[in-house]
Design an enzyme around this catalytic site. Structure first.
Site, mmCIF file in Angstrom:
data_model
loop_
_atom_site.group_PDB
_atom_site.id
_atom_site.type_symbol
_atom_site.label_atom_id
_atom_site.label_comp_id
_atom_site.label_asym_id
_atom_site.label_seq_id
_atom_site.Cartn_x
_atom_site.Cartn_y
_atom_site.Cartn_z
ATOM 1 N N SER A 248 0.821 -1.207 0.000
ATOM 2 C CA SER A 248 0.000 0.000 0.000
ATOM 3 C C SER A 248 0.864 1.271 0.000
ATOM 4 C CB SER A 248 -0.954 -0.064 1.192
ATOM 5 O OG SER A 248 -2.070 0.710 0.925
ATOM 6 N N LYS A 252 4.181 2.156 -2.421
ATOM 7 C CA LYS A 252 4.524 3.345 -3.214
ATOM 8 C C LYS A 252 5.987 3.714 -2.923
ATOM 9 C CE LYS A 252 -0.036 5.320 -1.820
ATOM 10 N NZ LYS A 252 -1.097 4.761 -2.566
ATOM 11 N N TRP A 339 -10.155 0.641 -4.777
ATOM 12 C CA TRP A 339 -9.559 1.952 -4.458
ATOM 13 C C TRP A 339 -8.164 2.063 -5.079
ATOM 14 C CZ3 TRP A 339 -11.325 6.402 -3.328
ATOM 15 C CH2 TRP A 339 -10.619 7.360 -2.589
ATOM 16 N N HIS A 389 -8.103 -5.347 0.052
ATOM 17 C CA HIS A 389 -6.840 -4.679 0.366
ATOM 18 C C HIS A 389 -6.148 -5.382 1.534
ATOM 19 C CE1 HIS A 389 -4.265 -1.181 0.077
ATOM 20 N NE2 HIS A 389 -4.357 -0.973 1.376
HETATM 21 C C1 GTR Z 1 -5.412 4.466 1.893
HETATM 22 C C2 GTR Z 1 -4.821 5.335 0.832
HETATM 23 C C3 GTR Z 1 -4.087 4.513 -0.176
HETATM 24 C C4 GTR Z 1 -3.247 3.411 0.438
HETATM 25 C C5 GTR Z 1 -3.771 2.880 1.749
HETATM 26 C C6 GTR Z 1 -2.774 2.198 2.675
HETATM 27 O O1 GTR Z 1 -6.147 5.173 2.836
HETATM 28 O O2 GTR Z 1 -5.875 6.030 0.232
HETATM 29 O O3 GTR Z 1 -3.354 5.353 -1.031
HETATM 30 O O4 GTR Z 1 -1.937 3.761 0.512
HETATM 31 O O5 GTR Z 1 -4.342 3.845 2.532
HETATM 32 O O6 GTR Z 1 -1.634 2.611 2.825
HETATM 33 O O7 GTR Z 1 -3.216 1.236 3.314
#
Ligand code: GTR
Length: 413
Positions: A248, A252, A339, A389
């Protein structure tokens, strides 16, 4: 464009029409002045140009100033993970700035220098195991974590993310694992960059990064490189086989670290989404507007110029993947993680391919989105996992398989 959606069978229904980017994408093989990039030498120049563009418009410039880093082993246990590993905790101290704790597991069964996964964690090193020997982080934490009280971890936080780190599996496959709390480098909130490592690099009178200077993702990527500096000094680790890894937001950071620092032999990004592997121009799932509103500290200030203007960005995220060429890279998506735009992550893999081909290696062999549970296993690898996720044993198995398959081939180049 309608967002991609998982149907009732769990299959990601992405018609070919949706596997597209209206308005097209910047071509990694055309320089900013319009010159085609047709050789490895041309790519070296284009690569520098793309790094500069990502710095100025997306993540911000990483300072070139070196800081002195001391390291000290503060704990060692030769019988960790049921005797599988020697677990070491190392303090990395940045002169004039914060301290970061690196937690390192080296498999006891491997007698030669071994390859390693290196990734940041969300809740402190104590998230991996409930063993009270691991230092309980005293740093600021986001409020909703397990056992977090008043933005600090408590004993109840120990082992809270153990299922995300299948240590036995990683170690039994012959890989070391190194991890560090992202908040040791820069706590994950918008504090105007008063804490973390940013102030270490301020010029006289400077109180926050300039418009085109690094944000939090840049600081986290920098920290991965500093951990690699340390691993280079550890005789048990093959520093030429270190994989930058992250889930996540930390995925990045892992991609940005591997793009900048060619010492990373490979990168693995799990569900990294917007600002990671997903194409910004698709505007599916999290957009530049959404991400900069919720996380203004992640990117450089100049990135805000692209809210609702993604088409004006001089780069897109397939070029971040291309910056890792010719090194292997794995991108993991989950069907229910809309997302993060799984199709946008798939397309980044696909459109990074020409750069790998130019460099004379295999790029991306997939053309259609794989079914959930399936993967494209080329040098640019992509897998789609059922579920939402998160990071699971399924994801780790893919990254370990890719490392087994691709690292040797890359090193033989
Ligand atoms: C979310 C965010 C994402 C992603 C995620 C995470 O809230 O919108 O970009 O990075 O968190 O890190 O779990």
């Amino acid at each position: 464009m309608a967002p991609s959606a998982a149907d009732r069978t769990g299959r990601l229904s992405v018609p070919e029409a949706e596997l597209s980017v209206p308005g097209g994408l910047p071509d990694p093989l055309v320089a900013a002045d319009g010159t085609p990039v047709t050789s490895a030498d041309d790519w070296t120049r284009r690569r520098a140009e793309l790094i500069d563009l990502f710095e100025r418009h997306v993540y911000g410039r990483t300072p070139s100033k070196r800081v002195t880093m001391d390291s000290e082993v503060i704990a060692s246990n030769p019988g960790a993970v049921e005797g599988r590993a020697t677990r070491t905790e190392i303090q990395l101290r940045f002169a004039g700035g914060p301290t970061a704790n690196l937690l390192l597991y080296v498999p006891n069964a491997v007698t030669e220098r071994c390859p390693a996964f290196l990734g940041l964690n969300f809740w402190g090193n104590h998230e991996l195991e409930s063993d009270p020997e691991i230092v309980l982080s005293q740093q600021w934490m986001r409020g909703h974590g397990v056992g977090v009280v008043g933005n600090r971890a408590t004993e109840a936080s120990r082992g809270c993310e153990a299922d995300r780190w299948p240590l036995a599996q990683i170690l039994d496959r012959g890989y070391a694992l190194a991890t560090m709390y992202c908040g040791d480098l820069d706590p994950d909130y918008d504090d105007g960059f008063a804490n973390g490592i940013h102030p270490l690099f301020y010029g006289p009178g400077q109180t926050r990064p300039a418009r085109d200077e690094w944000g939090t993702l840049g600081a986290w990527a920098w920290g991965l490189s500093r951990a690699l500096d340390y691993l280079e000094t550890d005789s048990r680790i093959d520093a030429g086989q270190v994989i930058a890894f992250g889930h996540s937001r930390l995925g990045k950071a892992a991609l940005w670290a591997a793009a900048q620092d060619t010492r990373f032999a490979m990168a693995a990004s799990n569900n990294s989404g917007c600002g990671g592997a997903a194409l910004s121009r698709r505007r599916v799932g999290e957009t530049v507007e959404a991400i900069t509103r919720r996380f203004p500290h992640w990117f450089c200030t100049a990135f805000n110029d692209y809210v609702d203007r993604e088409d004006a960005l001089p780069v897109d995220q397939h070029e971040l993947i291309a910056l890792i060429a010719p090194r292997p890279v794995c991108i993991g998506s989950a069907v229910g993680d809309e997302w993060a735009d799984p199709a946008g992550e798939f397309l980044s893999a696909r459109y990074a391919d020409p750069v790998y081909r130019l460099l004379g290696v295999e790029g991306f062999s997939g053309t259609d989105m794989p079914d959930p549970g399936e993967a494209v296993t080329s040098r640019i690898a992509y897998h789609l996992r059922p579920g939402g996720h998160g990071i699971t044993v399924h994801d780790w198995t893919r990254y370990l398989d890719s490392a087994d398959r691709q690292l040797g081939a890359y090193l033989a180049l």
